[in-house]
Scaffold this motif. Structure first.
Motif, PDB file in Angstrom:
ATOM      1  N   VAL A 179       0.855  -1.193   0.000  1.00 17.39           N
ATOM      2  CA  VAL A 179       0.000   0.000   0.000  1.00 17.39           C
ATOM      3  C   VAL A 179       0.887   1.236   0.000  1.00 17.39           C
ATOM      4  N   GLU A 180       0.343   2.321  -0.525  1.00 21.65           N
ATOM      5  CA  GLU A 180       1.015   3.620  -0.458  1.00 21.65           C
ATOM      6  C   GLU A 180      -0.058   4.656  -0.128  1.00 21.65           C
ATOM      7  N   CYS A 181       0.272   5.541   0.813  1.00 19.36           N
ATOM      8  CA  CYS A 181      -0.619   6.646   1.126  1.00 19.36           C
ATOM      9  C   CYS A 181       0.141   7.944   0.893  1.00 19.36           C
ATOM     10  N   LEU A 182      -0.330   8.736  -0.059  1.00 20.56           N
ATOM     11  CA  LEU A 182       0.362   9.980  -0.417  1.00 20.56           C
ATOM     12  C   LEU A 182      -0.490  11.169  -0.018  1.00 20.56           C
ATOM     13  N   GLY A 183       0.152  12.150   0.612  1.00 26.96           N
ATOM     14  CA  GLY A 183      -0.551  13.409   0.853  1.00 26.96           C
ATOM     15  C   GLY A 183      -0.884  13.698   2.305  1.00 26.96           C
ATOM     16  N   ALA A 184      -0.409  12.897   3.236  1.00 29.69           N
ATOM     17  CA  ALA A 184      -0.676  13.185   4.650  1.00 29.69           C
ATOM     18  C   ALA A 184       0.536  12.803   5.480  1.00 29.69           C
ATOM     19  N   GLU A 185       0.900  13.695   6.425  1.00 30.08           N
ATOM     20  CA  GLU A 185       2.049  13.346   7.254  1.00 30.08           C
ATOM     21  C   GLU A 185       1.674  13.060   8.696  1.00 30.08           C
ATOM     22  N   ALA A 186       0.371  13.059   8.995  1.00 33.80           N
ATOM     23  CA  ALA A 186      -0.060  12.832  10.374  1.00 33.80           C
ATOM     24  C   ALA A 186       0.372  11.447  10.856  1.00 33.80           C
ATOM     25  N   PRO A 187       0.771  11.356  12.131  1.00 29.24           N
ATOM     26  CA  PRO A 187       1.172  10.060  12.688  1.00 29.24           C
ATOM     27  C   PRO A 187       0.058   9.023  12.647  1.00 29.24           C
ATOM     28  N   SER A 188      -1.198   9.485  12.567  1.00 32.36           N
ATOM     29  CA  SER A 188      -2.311   8.526  12.526  1.00 32.36           C
ATOM     30  C   SER A 188      -2.281   7.703  11.233  1.00 32.36           C
ATOM     31  N   ILE A 189      -1.716   8.268  10.154  1.00 32.26           N
ATOM     32  CA  ILE A 189      -1.575   7.508   8.904  1.00 32.26           C
ATOM     33  C   ILE A 189      -0.593   6.355   9.120  1.00 32.26           C
ATOM     34  N   ASP A 190       0.518   6.646   9.800  1.00 33.95           N
ATOM     35  CA  ASP A 190       1.521   5.612  10.075  1.00 33.95           C
ATOM     36  C   ASP A 190       0.907   4.524  10.956  1.00 33.95           C
ATOM     37  N   ALA A 191       0.227   4.980  12.021  1.00 31.87           N
ATOM     38  CA  ALA A 191      -0.318   4.015  12.982  1.00 31.87           C
ATOM     39  C   ALA A 191      -1.380   3.141  12.340  1.00 31.87           C
ATOM     40  N   GLU A 192      -2.276   3.746  11.546  1.00 34.72           N
ATOM     41  CA  GLU A 192      -3.349   2.916  10.973  1.00 34.72           C
ATOM     42  C   GLU A 192      -2.788   1.927   9.956  1.00 34.72           C
ATOM     43  N   ALA A 193      -1.722   2.323   9.239  1.00 30.98           N
ATOM     44  CA  ALA A 193      -1.124   1.394   8.274  1.00 30.98           C
ATOM     45  C   ALA A 193      -0.497   0.203   9.011  1.00 30.98           C
ATOM     46  N   ILE A 194       0.177   0.471  10.115  1.00 23.24           N
ATOM     47  CA  ILE A 194       0.798  -0.614  10.880  1.00 23.24           C
ATOM     48  C   ILE A 194      -0.277  -1.544  11.451  1.00 23.24           C
ATOM     49  N   ILE A 195      -1.333  -0.948  11.988  1.00 22.18           N
ATOM     50  CA  ILE A 195      -2.427  -1.756  12.557  1.00 22.18           C
ATOM     51  C   ILE A 195      -3.051  -2.621  11.465  1.00 22.18           C
ATOM     52  N   MET A 196      -3.280  -1.989  10.306  1.00 23.41           N
ATOM     53  CA  MET A 196      -3.885  -2.687   9.172  1.00 23.41           C
ATOM     54  C   MET A 196      -3.013  -3.858   8.696  1.00 23.41           C
TER      55      MET A 196
END
Ligand code: ZN
Ligand code: ZN
Length: 437
Positions: free
Chosen positions: A143-160
């Motif tokens: 997966v790749e998520c472009l356009g957000a630097e919030a830590p919640s993006i990192d955390a949700e990707a790890i959880i997912m």
């Protein structure tokens, strides 16, 4: 002489190919809940993309890429000529660079837009020496998520990612999640210099590769598997002691969100991942059994500078990839069986050849109604047709002979319950529907 599959490649035979489909579907289902949508990019890209995106000095780019050359261009090269830069193509060694290139090319994250959340699945290619858990063509989901630097993006990707592994059957007890922060362009250069100085102090204890690394990218010395180097690197300065305030806060926020979600992890300040483009959060999931030294089954991180490297506007990004073949090894080590994906709802057995035409029509009728249905195509005896039905795992067998045909019925046998009943030919589909519901 028979021709085999190329070295370092393997065939996914039907059982495993079915599991690969299941694997991809599970990923689409789990990641879809987090808003990730599929994207398909070419398996080859301009070589320049990987040089700029992954880094010229990385092993991946300097040694491990397969170059793709058309026959005409190959001839030109062999004749001592040159080819245009845009004709220099490489098979993708990983999925991120191509997806980021597509995001930039199609402007998928215009100013002010919500982040683009994309997922892919397919083969990657690396010209490495084949060994267990390492092939020249291997399958990845990412997966790749472009356009957000919030830590919640990192955390949700790890959880997912962890949710996916559990869903696909890898027990939580046989995985370990490692996390680290690699800092940013503000704090990493100074840290890199610290590590370079440290490597120079310990030059006589390090292998040659690590000393070469010291020049180009000293952090790569953390990846060295040689015992002497690993021992030296234990005492090396840790990035987490040298993060700038913004990076320290970002990292702390990611960890707090993981804690809140009850996700178990270990902080590993030596985790640097093999690629140049990572900034801030990096993570890796390691399987405890079955893989030896190639034990990473998935991992990724943040790459806030990558979009610019490939010519886009500054766009923060984060992604991960996981290896299908390594997951299969981890599942085998954990004693998990692949779910049997093939099903056979009905096998139509013919008592003799005179009824084959009617049997063929019945098979089509059942298939059209949505039931997986099979019959014999090799003039087997009735006995060996039953053996075949067994092998296919048929839930029911319909026996059709001249007597049945004259009566307009089949003898429908329930293979699990060991019961049988006469069913009118035109009611077979209805009967199957009732039985399966
Ligand atoms: Zn920083
Ligand atoms: Zn070394």
């Amino acid at each position: 002489m028979a021709i085999n599959a190329p070295e370092g490649t393997r065939d996914l035979l039907p059982d495993e190919a079915l599991f690969w489909n299941h694997f991809k579907q599970t990923a689409a289902e789990v990641f879809g809940r987090y808003g990730y949508l599929p994207i398909e990019t070419p398996v080859m890209e301009q070589t320049e993309l990987f040089v700029r995106g992954i880094g010229e000095a990385t092993d991946v780019v300097s040694k491990e890429m397969f170059t793709a050359v058309s026959g005409e261009n190959l001839k030109r090269l062999l004749d001592g000529g040159t080819i245009k830069a845009k004709s220099r193509l490489s098979l993708r060694p990983e999925g991120t660079a191509g997806v980021v290139r597509a995001v930039v090319q199609h402007d998928l994250v215009p100013q002010g837009a919500a982040p683009a959340k994309l997922m892919y699945a397919g083969p990657m290619f690396r010209a490495e020496r084949p060994q267990k858990g390492r092939q020249r063509q291997f399958n990845q989901v990412g997966v790749e998520c472009l356009g957000a630097e919030a830590p919640s993006i990192d955390a949700e990707a790890i959880i997912m990612l962890m949710r996916f592994f559990e869903k696909v059957g890898i027990p939580a007890s046989s995985m370990e999640l490692l996390v680290n922060s690699m800092g940013c362009e503000k704090c990493r250069p100074a840290y890199r210099e610290l590590v370079r100085a440290y490597l120079e102090e310990h030059a006589d204890e390090l292998c040659e590769t690590c000393m070469t690394r010291a020049e180009i990218n000293p952090l790569r010395a953390f990846d060295c598997k040689k015992e002497g180097c690993a021992a030296v690197m234990e005492g090396a300065p840790k990035i987490t002691d040298h993060l700038c305030d913004d990076c320290r806060q970002h990292y702390a926020d990611v960890l707090a969100l993981l804690d809140g979600a009850g996700v178990a992890y270990a902080e590993d300040p030596t985790l640097v991942r093999g690629l140049d483009y990572y900034t801030r959060t990096v993570f890796e999931v390691q399987a405890s059994d079955g893989l030896g030294s190639q034990n990473a089954i998935g991992g990724g991180g943040r790459y806030d500078k990558l979009a610019e490297e490939v010519g886009g506007r500054p766009t923060p990004g984060l992604g991960f990839a996981l290896g299908f073949e390594r997951c299969v090894l981890a599942l085998e080590a954990a004693g998990v069986e692949f779910p049997k994906a093939q099903r056979c709802d009905l096998f139509v057995a013919c008592v003799d050849d005179s009824v084959r035409g009617r049997a063929f029509a019945l098979v089509q009728e059942c298939r059209d109604a949505g039931f997986a249905t099979e019959m014999d195509h090799q003039k087997r005896s009735l006995k060996s047709q039953f053996k075949l039905a067994d092998k296919l795992g048929a839930a029911r067998v319909a026996v059709l002979g001249p007597d049945e045909l004259a009566e307009g019925v089949v003898t429908l046998r329930d293979m699990a319950a060991h019961t049988e009943a006469k069913v009118r030919l035109e009611e077979v589909v209805g009967e199957l529907g009732r039985a399966i519901l």
